[in-house]
Design an enzyme around this catalytic site. Structure first.
Site, PDB file in Angstrom:
ATOM      1  N   ASN A 117       6.978  52.039  47.086  1.00  0.00           N
ATOM      2  CA  ASN A 117       7.462  52.972  46.046  1.00  0.00           C
ATOM      3  C   ASN A 117       6.452  53.409  45.193  1.00  0.00           C
ATOM      4  OD1 ASN A 117       9.404  53.860  44.148  1.00  0.00           O
ATOM      5  ND2 ASN A 117      10.515  52.224  43.915  1.00  0.00           N
TER       6      ASN A 117
ATOM      7  N   HIS B 232      22.497  43.121  41.118  1.00  0.00           N
ATOM      8  CA  HIS B 232      22.178  43.281  39.849  1.00  0.00           C
ATOM      9  C   HIS B 232      23.114  43.511  38.695  1.00  0.00           C
ATOM     10  CE1 HIS B 232      17.768  44.633  41.474  1.00  0.00           C
ATOM     11  NE2 HIS B 232      18.073  43.428  41.962  1.00  0.00           N
TER      12      HIS B 232
ATOM     13  N   ARG C 220      21.852  38.778  39.034  1.00  0.00           N
ATOM     14  CA  ARG C 220      20.678  39.091  38.347  1.00  0.00           C
ATOM     15  C   ARG C 220      21.326  39.839  36.847  1.00  0.00           C
ATOM     16  NH1 ARG C 220      15.414  42.859  39.077  1.00  0.00           N
ATOM     17  NH2 ARG C 220      16.787  44.200  37.838  1.00  0.00           N
TER      18      ARG C 220
ATOM     19  N   TYR D  54      12.805  47.541  31.308  1.00  0.00           N
ATOM     20  CA  TYR D  54      12.983  47.403  32.784  1.00  0.00           C
ATOM     21  C   TYR D  54      14.331  47.144  33.099  1.00  0.00           C
ATOM     22  CZ  TYR D  54      13.615  45.333  37.338  1.00  0.00           C
ATOM     23  OH  TYR D  54      13.936  45.134  38.590  1.00  0.00           O
TER      24      TYR D  54
ATOM     25  N   ASP E  90      14.840  38.570  35.602  1.00  0.00           N
ATOM     26  CA  ASP E  90      13.616  39.187  36.164  1.00  0.00           C
ATOM     27  C   ASP E  90      12.796  39.596  34.842  1.00  0.00           C
ATOM     28  OD1 ASP E  90      12.560  41.459  38.701  1.00  0.00           O
ATOM     29  OD2 ASP E  90      11.271  40.144  37.343  1.00  0.00           O
TER      30      ASP E  90
ATOM     31  N   HIS F 105       9.766  40.600  35.029  1.00  0.00           N
ATOM     32  CA  HIS F 105       8.845  41.829  35.519  1.00  0.00           C
ATOM     33  C   HIS F 105       7.431  41.619  35.091  1.00  0.00           C
ATOM     34  CE1 HIS F 105       9.275  45.632  37.585  1.00  0.00           C
ATOM     35  NE2 HIS F 105      10.101  44.859  38.341  1.00  0.00           N
TER      36      HIS F 105
ATOM     37  N   GLU G 283      12.338  34.990  37.360  1.00  0.00           N
ATOM     38  CA  GLU G 283      11.402  35.873  38.314  1.00  0.00           C
ATOM     39  C   GLU G 283      10.411  36.445  37.553  1.00  0.00           C
ATOM     40  OE1 GLU G 283      13.673  38.726  40.315  1.00  0.00           O
ATOM     41  OE2 GLU G 283      11.616  39.750  40.910  1.00  0.00           O
TER      42      GLU G 283
ATOM     43  N   GLU H  26       7.428  39.392  44.828  1.00  0.00           N
ATOM     44  CA  GLU H  26       7.554  40.678  45.286  1.00  0.00           C
ATOM     45  C   GLU H  26       6.277  41.779  45.549  1.00  0.00           C
ATOM     46  OE1 GLU H  26      10.491  41.852  42.272  1.00  0.00           O
ATOM     47  OE2 GLU H  26       9.427  43.528  42.063  1.00  0.00           O
TER      48      GLU H  26
ATOM     49  N   ARG I 218       9.154  35.159  46.795  1.00  0.00           N
ATOM     50  CA  ARG I 218       9.789  36.649  46.864  1.00  0.00           C
ATOM     51  C   ARG I 218       9.284  37.714  48.168  1.00  0.00           C
ATOM     52  NH1 ARG I 218      13.754  38.605  45.578  1.00  0.00           N
ATOM     53  NH2 ARG I 218      13.111  40.194  43.840  1.00  0.00           N
TER      54      ARG I 218
ATOM     55  N   HIS J  39      12.621  39.861  48.275  1.00  0.00           N
ATOM     56  CA  HIS J  39      12.930  41.028  47.664  1.00  0.00           C
ATOM     57  C   HIS J  39      13.714  41.948  48.302  1.00  0.00           C
ATOM     58  CE1 HIS J  39      10.638  44.568  45.511  1.00  0.00           C
ATOM     59  NE2 HIS J  39      11.853  44.301  44.619  1.00  0.00           N
TER      60      HIS J  39
ATOM     61  N   ASP K  85      14.623  49.804  46.771  1.00  0.00           N
ATOM     62  CA  ASP K  85      13.512  50.885  47.297  1.00  0.00           C
ATOM     63  C   ASP K  85      12.759  49.886  48.410  1.00  0.00           C
ATOM     64  OD1 ASP K  85      12.832  48.997  45.058  1.00  0.00           O
ATOM     65  OD2 ASP K  85      10.792  49.427  45.406  1.00  0.00           O
TER      66      ASP K  85
HETATM   67  O1  LIG Z   1      13.510  42.317  41.728  1.00  0.00           O
HETATM   68  N1  LIG Z   1      13.228  43.153  41.958  1.00  0.00           N
HETATM   69  C1  LIG Z   1      12.718  44.156  41.091  1.00  0.00           C
HETATM   70  O2  LIG Z   1      12.039  43.695  40.488  1.00  0.00           O
HETATM   71  C2  LIG Z   1      12.713  45.568  41.829  1.00  0.00           C
HETATM   72  O3  LIG Z   1      13.831  46.195  40.975  1.00  0.00           O
HETATM   73  C3  LIG Z   1      11.434  46.224  41.433  1.00  0.00           C
HETATM   74  O4  LIG Z   1      11.365  46.690  40.019  1.00  0.00           O
HETATM   75  C4  LIG Z   1      11.425  47.639  42.495  1.00  0.00           C
HETATM   76  O5  LIG Z   1      11.787  47.237  43.702  1.00  0.00           O
HETATM   77  C5  LIG Z   1       9.940  48.181  42.268  1.00  0.00           C
HETATM   78  O6  LIG Z   1       9.715  49.406  43.276  1.00  0.00           O
HETATM   79 CO   LIG Z   2      11.381  41.595  40.527  1.00  0.00          CO
END
Ligand SMILES: O=NC(=O)[C@@H](O)[C@H](O)[C@H](O)CO
Ligand SMILES: [Co+2]
Length: 402
Positions: free
Chosen positions: A37, A122, A147, A159, A210, A212, A236, A262, A283, A312, A316
């Site tokens: 991505n 999600h 999630r 995010y 997450d 992130h 996560e 991921e 992941r 993951h 994407d």
């Molecule tokens: O756990 N899932 C994630 O963190 C995703 O939503 C990532 O932000 C995207 O796949 C990045 O391209």
């Molecule tokens: Co993630």
């Protein structure tokens, strides 16, 4: 059997995907996902210019040898571009081998270890109230693991909460969108989301979250402790995990299960995290880990340390990657869960698939191979459109983790 043609297909049915199609002299073909991505064409070029010429004429059954040839033979090892390219070739070869054997890929890997695959989707909102409401919608669709992400006061689009349709976290922006972040506002606010979810939906649903990559180890330890009363399935990417040892500090302070990986593209990125049981779920996913061949090895390594898989599967990763993940999940004795964020109808028309979702579980289906294909004519109708993932800054402008 011989490889007679390898096509690299870039398509954008709502978001960019890069796929590989390997054609053989016996009429069988296999497909693999090469999507990275925001850097898609780097992988497409790596494949067309450097990998494809070396594989024409080879025996597609020699999966391990080809994997080692591409990994060791490149000299320059590892990294997201190289490993996504190798992953696409490897996944397509396993697709061919399972088709030649007349069976679904999971049978070739060792057969089914379960009847169905728990997956999670999600739920998000710019406020806790909105996130709780959207959570209910996914719960009604039958998801038993969800999630949850929320915006922050004054920062509605952090995010996982933006105006993202199912197409893409980054959407098809011309330039990376710049987002704003405050760890202190986040740490103060996020426990309220999980308090509201437990109060509203009770305990018979798995909650995931997450962070992130945005916290420091001590901040992650604090969040893990604050979330313990809500019994999360996992927290996560609490911390950017280049410094694997940093997870020792988190582990000392909290029993909230941790998931990471991921963005990893080799077992070396996770070796210490797994061998010291610093995480509970790995992941890593087929497209970024180098394909089915390493994913099997990673699952077996993780099983030794009671670490489970949690691949993951955001939108994407192409449906090809999700299909391969589902077959790996059916086989893996230490399967944990699979991310299944869902795809648009437009995407699924480009990628016909055998899997089906039912009451919170995914079934890979019985089609030979990994059960996903690409409709090349349709794919050609969606030309590549440069797009980026967002970037993230603190309120004072410091460039931060997205
Ligand atoms: O756990 N899932 C994630 O963190 C995703 O939503 C990532 O932000 C995207 O796949 C990045 O391209
Ligand atoms: Co993630």
């Amino acid at each position: 059997m011989k490889i007679t043609d390898i096509r690299v297909i870039v398509t954008c049915p709502g978001r960019n995907f890069v796929s590989v199609k390997i054609v053989t002299d016996e009429g069988l073909h296999g497909v693999g996902d090469a999507t990275l991505n925001g850097r898609e064409l780097a992988v497409a070029t790596y494949l067309t210019e450097h990998v494809v010429p070396t594989l024409i004429g080879r025996d597609p059954h020699r999966i391990e040898d080809i994997w080692q040839y591409l990994y060791r033979g490149a000299y320059w090892r590892r990294g997201p571009v190289t490993m996504a390219a190798i992953a696409a070739i490897d996944t397509a070869l396993w697709d061919i081998k399972a088709k030649a054997a007349g069976m679904p890929l999971y049978q070739l890997l060792g057969g089914a270890s379960r009847d169905r695959l728990l997956v999670y989707s999600h739920a998000q909102g710019t406020t806790i109230e909105e996130a709780v409401e959207n959570f209910g919608r996914k719960h009604e669709l039958g998801y038993r693991a969800i999630r949850a992400q929320t915006g922050l006061p004054g920062m509605p689009h952090v995010y996982g909460t933006g105006p993202y349709s199912v197409t893409n976290d980054a959407d098809l922006d011309a330039m990376p969108r710049e987002e704003v972040w405050s760890t202190s506002k986040y740490l103060n606010y996020i426990p309220g989301l999980f308090e509201a979810l437990r109060r509203t939906y009770g305990w018979d649903v798995e909650l995931l979250h997450d962070s992130h990559h945005r916290l420091t180890p001590i901040e992650a330890a604090r969040l893990g402790k604050d979330l313990e009363p809500y019994r999360l399935f996992w927290l996560e990417d609490a911390v950017a995990a280049e410094h694997q040892e940093g997870f020792r500090l988190i582990r000392q302070h909290t029993t909230t299960p941790l998931a990471v990986g991921e963005v990893f593209n080799t077992i070396w990125d996770a070796r210490l995290l797994i061998s010291e049981q610093l995480i509970d779920y790995i992941r890593m996913t087929t497209v970024h880990a180098g394909g089915v061949t390493p994913m099997r090895k990673i699952a077996d390594f993780a099983a030794i340390y009671n670490v489970r898989t949690g691949a993951h599967g955001a939108m994407d990763m192409s449906p090809i990657c999700l299909g391969a993940n589902a077959h790996l999940g059916m086989w893996a004795p230490n399967y944990g869960i699979l991310e299944y964020a869902g795809y648009s109808e437009e995407m699924l028309e480009v990628f016909p698939h055998a899997w089906r979702f039912e009451k919170g579980d995914l079934y890979p289906g019985e089609a030979h191979g990994h059960g996903v294909d690409i409709n090349e004519e349709l794919a050609a109708k969606y030309p590549y459109k440069r797009a980026y993932l967002p970037v993230n800054r603190l309120e004072d402008g410091t460039l931060w983790h997205w």
